[in-house]
Design a protein around this motif. Structure first.
Motif, short mmCIF file in Angstrom:
data_model
loop_
_atom_site.label_atom_id
_atom_site.label_comp_id
_atom_site.label_asym_id
_atom_site.label_seq_id
_atom_site.Cartn_x
_atom_site.Cartn_y
_atom_site.Cartn_z
N LYS A 1 1.81 11.00 -10.71
CA LYS A 1 1.05 12.59 -10.61
C LYS A 1 2.00 13.82 -10.80
N GLU A 2 3.37 13.67 -10.37
CA GLU A 2 4.51 14.74 -10.41
C GLU A 2 4.92 14.84 -11.82
N PHE A 3 5.13 13.75 -12.15
CA PHE A 3 6.36 13.19 -13.66
C PHE A 3 5.80 12.56 -14.27
N GLY A 4 4.85 11.88 -14.24
CA GLY A 4 4.08 10.69 -15.76
C GLY A 4 4.97 9.45 -15.21
N GLY B 1 0.87 -1.38 0.03
CA GLY B 1 0.40 0.01 0.06
C GLY B 1 0.77 1.14 -0.26
N TRP B 2 1.97 1.09 0.43
CA TRP B 2 3.14 2.25 0.89
C TRP B 2 3.58 2.41 -0.54
N HIS B 3 3.74 1.20 -1.53
CA HIS B 3 4.46 1.51 -2.24
C HIS B 3 3.84 1.88 -3.11
N ALA B 4 2.31 2.06 -3.66
CA ALA B 4 1.42 2.00 -4.31
C ALA B 4 0.99 3.52 -4.24
N TYR B 5 1.60 4.22 -3.18
CA TYR B 5 1.23 5.18 -2.54
C TYR B 5 2.15 6.37 -3.35
#
Length: 118
Positions: free
Chosen positions: A94-97, A83-87
């Motif tokens: 979101k920031e870099f594609g 879950g942490w990895h996915a986050y």
């Protein structure tokens, strides 16, 4: 992590181009414990119990029942870390594609290591 950060911020053009880290005067450089604290806070926010968080952090349990509880919590730890990895992956996307940062920096670090050894 310190070496990576220190090398990263030396190259102001790279910092500007990639915007990977928000470097600002007056802020201390990040440490591994900052990552641990951030991950633990995220997991708490998403309802992960203290027992599993402590085991992820590899904290020693000094409670009386720890002597009797030999369960390793592998599945719970794996789920929390996935879950942490996915986050983190969503934040980077979101920031870099769709940049594979592990591959990108892995290759870059291999080049730096090879250059330093020569």
């Amino acid at each position: 992590m310190r070496r990576f950060y220190d090398e990263y911020v030396k190259d102001s053009d790279r910092v500007e181009e990639e915007s990977l880290l928000r470097v600002a005067d007056g802020y201390p450089r990040p440490t591994v414990h900052d990552l641990r604290r951030t991950a633990t806070t995220h997991m708490s926010k998403h309802g992960l119990g203290k027992e599993v968080r402590s085991r992820i952090l590899n904290h020693k349990d000094l409670s009386v029942d720890a002597i009797y509880d030999r369960y390793a919590y592998f599945e719970e730890k794996a789920e929390a870390l996935q879950g942490w990895h996915a986050y983190l992956k969503r934040l980077l996307q979101k920031e870099f594609g769709d940049v594979d940062w592990v591959e990108f920096y892995g290759r870059r670090m291999e080049l730096v290591t090879c250059t330093e050894q020569d």
